[in-house]
Design a protein around this motif. Sequence first.
Motif, PDB file in Angstrom:
ATOM      1  N   ASN A   1      28.112  36.331  29.062  1.00  0.00           N
ATOM      2  CA  ASN A   1      27.947  37.085  30.302  1.00  0.00           C
ATOM      3  C   ASN A   1      29.276  37.347  31.013  1.00  0.00           C
ATOM      4  O   ASN A   1      29.305  38.056  32.016  1.00  0.00           O
ATOM      5  CB  ASN A   1      27.014  36.348  31.264  1.00  0.00           C
ATOM      6  CG  ASN A   1      25.556  36.545  30.900  1.00  0.00           C
ATOM      7  OD1 ASN A   1      25.248  37.140  29.876  1.00  0.00           O
ATOM      8  ND2 ASN A   1      24.664  36.038  31.723  1.00  0.00           N
ATOM      9  N   ALA A   2      30.345  36.756  30.519  1.00  0.00           N
ATOM     10  CA  ALA A   2      31.682  36.942  31.106  1.00  0.00           C
ATOM     11  C   ALA A   2      32.679  36.878  29.954  1.00  0.00           C
ATOM     12  O   ALA A   2      33.348  35.870  29.738  1.00  0.00           O
ATOM     13  CB  ALA A   2      31.964  35.878  32.162  1.00  0.00           C
ATOM     14  N   ARG A   3      32.780  37.980  29.226  1.00  0.00           N
ATOM     15  CA  ARG A   3      33.425  37.973  27.906  1.00  0.00           C
ATOM     16  C   ARG A   3      34.945  37.888  27.956  1.00  0.00           C
ATOM     17  O   ARG A   3      35.568  37.531  26.948  1.00  0.00           O
ATOM     18  CB  ARG A   3      33.008  39.223  27.129  1.00  0.00           C
ATOM     19  CG  ARG A   3      31.526  39.300  26.803  1.00  0.00           C
ATOM     20  CD  ARG A   3      31.216  40.513  25.975  1.00  0.00           C
ATOM     21  NE  ARG A   3      31.460  41.757  26.720  1.00  0.00           N
ATOM     22  CZ  ARG A   3      32.064  42.815  26.225  1.00  0.00           C
ATOM     23  NH1 ARG A   3      32.517  42.798  24.987  1.00  0.00           N
ATOM     24  NH2 ARG A   3      32.233  43.898  26.958  1.00  0.00           N
TER      25      ARG A   3
ATOM     26  N   MET B   1      35.421  32.152  39.170  1.00  0.00           N
ATOM     27  CA  MET B   1      35.317  32.708  37.817  1.00  0.00           C
ATOM     28  C   MET B   1      34.098  32.087  37.135  1.00  0.00           C
ATOM     29  O   MET B   1      33.372  31.306  37.744  1.00  0.00           O
ATOM     30  CB  MET B   1      36.610  32.450  37.029  1.00  0.00           C
ATOM     31  CG  MET B   1      37.805  33.241  37.571  1.00  0.00           C
ATOM     32  SD  MET B   1      39.341  33.026  36.610  1.00  0.00           S
ATOM     33  CE  MET B   1      39.891  31.449  37.288  1.00  0.00           C
ATOM     34  N   HIS B   2      33.880  32.460  35.881  1.00  0.00           N
ATOM     35  CA  HIS B   2      32.698  31.984  35.162  1.00  0.00           C
ATOM     36  C   HIS B   2      33.086  31.478  33.774  1.00  0.00           C
ATOM     37  O   HIS B   2      34.071  31.920  33.186  1.00  0.00           O
ATOM     38  CB  HIS B   2      31.660  33.105  35.028  1.00  0.00           C
ATOM     39  CG  HIS B   2      31.032  33.478  36.332  1.00  0.00           C
ATOM     40  ND1 HIS B   2      31.698  34.236  37.285  1.00  0.00           N
ATOM     41  CD2 HIS B   2      29.803  33.193  36.863  1.00  0.00           C
ATOM     42  CE1 HIS B   2      30.911  34.398  38.337  1.00  0.00           C
ATOM     43  NE2 HIS B   2      29.764  33.781  38.106  1.00  0.00           N
TER      44      HIS B   2
ATOM     45  N   THR C   1      23.525  32.690  17.809  1.00  0.00           N
ATOM     46  CA  THR C   1      24.954  32.993  17.738  1.00  0.00           C
ATOM     47  C   THR C   1      25.558  33.227  19.133  1.00  0.00           C
ATOM     48  O   THR C   1      26.779  33.232  19.286  1.00  0.00           O
ATOM     49  CB  THR C   1      25.214  34.236  16.871  1.00  0.00           C
ATOM     50  OG1 THR C   1      24.639  35.393  17.499  1.00  0.00           O
ATOM     51  CG2 THR C   1      24.620  34.055  15.482  1.00  0.00           C
ATOM     52  N   LEU C   2      24.704  33.444  20.126  1.00  0.00           N
ATOM     53  CA  LEU C   2      25.191  33.622  21.488  1.00  0.00           C
ATOM     54  C   LEU C   2      25.744  32.300  22.028  1.00  0.00           C
ATOM     55  O   LEU C   2      25.312  31.215  21.628  1.00  0.00           O
ATOM     56  CB  LEU C   2      24.066  34.088  22.411  1.00  0.00           C
ATOM     57  CG  LEU C   2      23.680  35.568  22.414  1.00  0.00           C
ATOM     58  CD1 LEU C   2      22.544  35.781  23.397  1.00  0.00           C
ATOM     59  CD2 LEU C   2      24.872  36.444  22.770  1.00  0.00           C
ATOM     60  N   SER C   3      26.675  32.410  22.954  1.00  0.00           N
ATOM     61  CA  SER C   3      27.170  31.226  23.655  1.00  0.00           C
ATOM     62  C   SER C   3      27.364  31.557  25.120  1.00  0.00           C
ATOM     63  O   SER C   3      27.946  32.586  25.470  1.00  0.00           O
ATOM     64  CB  SER C   3      28.496  30.758  23.062  1.00  0.00           C
ATOM     65  OG  SER C   3      29.035  29.706  23.849  1.00  0.00           O
ATOM     66  N   PHE C   4      26.873  30.660  25.968  1.00  0.00           N
ATOM     67  CA  PHE C   4      27.135  30.748  27.394  1.00  0.00           C
ATOM     68  C   PHE C   4      28.052  29.611  27.838  1.00  0.00           C
ATOM     69  O   PHE C   4      28.048  29.216  28.999  1.00  0.00           O
ATOM     70  CB  PHE C   4      25.823  30.711  28.177  1.00  0.00           C
ATOM     71  CG  PHE C   4      24.967  31.930  27.953  1.00  0.00           C
ATOM     72  CD1 PHE C   4      25.340  33.161  28.473  1.00  0.00           C
ATOM     73  CD2 PHE C   4      23.797  31.847  27.206  1.00  0.00           C
ATOM     74  CE1 PHE C   4      24.556  34.287  28.259  1.00  0.00           C
ATOM     75  CE2 PHE C   4      23.005  32.970  26.989  1.00  0.00           C
ATOM     76  CZ  PHE C   4      23.390  34.194  27.514  1.00  0.00           C
TER      77      PHE C   4
ATOM     78  N   GLY D   1      35.195  38.890  39.606  1.00  0.00           N
ATOM     79  CA  GLY D   1      34.428  39.971  38.991  1.00  0.00           C
ATOM     80  C   GLY D   1      34.321  39.855  37.493  1.00  0.00           C
ATOM     81  O   GLY D   1      33.965  40.828  36.817  1.00  0.00           O
ATOM     82  N   ASP D   2      34.564  38.661  36.943  1.00  0.00           N
ATOM     83  CA  ASP D   2      34.567  38.544  35.481  1.00  0.00           C
ATOM     84  C   ASP D   2      33.216  38.783  34.811  1.00  0.00           C
ATOM     85  O   ASP D   2      33.186  39.270  33.673  1.00  0.00           O
ATOM     86  CB  ASP D   2      35.165  37.208  35.027  1.00  0.00           C
ATOM     87  CG  ASP D   2      34.496  35.983  35.637  1.00  0.00           C
ATOM     88  OD1 ASP D   2      33.746  36.122  36.619  1.00  0.00           O
ATOM     89  OD2 ASP D   2      34.742  34.864  35.131  1.00  0.00           O
ATOM     90  N   PRO D   3      32.050  38.534  35.463  1.00  0.00           N
ATOM     91  CA  PRO D   3      30.800  38.834  34.744  1.00  0.00           C
ATOM     92  C   PRO D   3      30.611  40.315  34.447  1.00  0.00           C
ATOM     93  O   PRO D   3      29.925  40.672  33.491  1.00  0.00           O
ATOM     94  CB  PRO D   3      29.720  38.324  35.695  1.00  0.00           C
ATOM     95  CG  PRO D   3      30.386  37.332  36.563  1.00  0.00           C
ATOM     96  CD  PRO D   3      31.777  37.853  36.736  1.00  0.00           C
ATOM     97  N   ASN D   4      31.182  41.199  35.248  1.00  0.00           N
ATOM     98  CA  ASN D   4      30.989  42.634  35.060  1.00  0.00           C
ATOM     99  C   ASN D   4      32.181  43.318  34.411  1.00  0.00           C
ATOM    100  O   ASN D   4      32.163  44.527  34.194  1.00  0.00           O
ATOM    101  CB  ASN D   4      30.713  43.292  36.419  1.00  0.00           C
ATOM    102  CG  ASN D   4      29.481  42.721  37.096  1.00  0.00           C
ATOM    103  OD1 ASN D   4      28.446  42.562  36.460  1.00  0.00           O
ATOM    104  ND2 ASN D   4      29.593  42.412  38.376  1.00  0.00           N
ATOM    105  N   ALA D   5      33.221  42.572  34.110  1.00  0.00           N
ATOM    106  CA  ALA D   5      34.446  43.171  33.594  1.00  0.00           C
ATOM    107  C   ALA D   5      34.274  43.655  32.159  1.00  0.00           C
ATOM    108  O   ALA D   5      33.586  43.031  31.344  1.00  0.00           O
ATOM    109  CB  ALA D   5      35.591  42.170  33.661  1.00  0.00           C
TER     110      ALA D   5
END
Length: 287
Positions: free
Chosen positions: A257-259, A251-252, A102-105, A225-229
């Motif tokens: 990992n970058a919700r 950005m990512h 169910t995860l998506s990257f 900083g989107d991975p840690n936001a």
Amino acid sequence: MRNPVILVLAACLFLTACTSSSGASQPAARPSSDAVAVTADPVTATASSTPSASPAVLPGATRPGSVPPVVDNGPRIGNRVALTFDADMTDTMLRRLAADPTLSFANRKVIDILERTGTPATFFLTGEWVEAYPDVTRRLAANPAFELANHTYRHQAFKSPCYNLPSIAPAQMTEDVAHTFDVIAPYGGRQTRYFRFPGLCYDDAALQALAPLGVTVVQGDVVSGDPNATAAQPIVQAVLTGVRPGSIVIMHITEANARFTDEALQPILDGLRARGLRPVPLSDLFR
């Protein structure tokens, strides 16, 4: 009419000026001010002279054998900026995918927004991400507003420490990047010879490893900083506070990992428009 010999000599002088010679290490948090800012397209050589390239002249191609230029931003004039999206994939992320389908990257909502608004962007793809998401890669390649660039095969650190990334052996660096170009190449689209280090971490040994490949290293001057936001607003604020003409925004597109990247993207686009800034592909930013 301009003398073609003079033009060739000028191109060679430009390449020499853009080649890094300091070997300065890059801190993990953001690009170093020591990196070179170019004011013209660094395309100077045919990619056919590299081990894994097509015969065409590609954006970002430089003379193989020379230490590649390192670029943080484009010209600080006009109104152009570049939005770039990293598609990270590590062995750990692959194991997470296998354990939880169910995860998506692959954040398709980011692509939806870019396509709906007609916004150009450049995507730095890892080889493992391309192999995990061939359908999304085909979608990116099919859009003439998108460029494809290289972000290594499995997102290992080319200089340690670099966040919590596992390190790649120096002897494997050249082949890792060359193989990633080979993985991306069959998808076509707007291929480039742009490359970005994982975590923006590098040293002189890493640059030397890239020398045979004829690439331009593109880092960035606006780190979202989107991975840690934990919310969208800090991403929006980080981008709109730091952006100015010539900026390269990082950005990512790695969703799990970058919700909040997709939620932040439309306010970012609105803010750029309000400032009179126009997103363009990297090759247009440097041209």
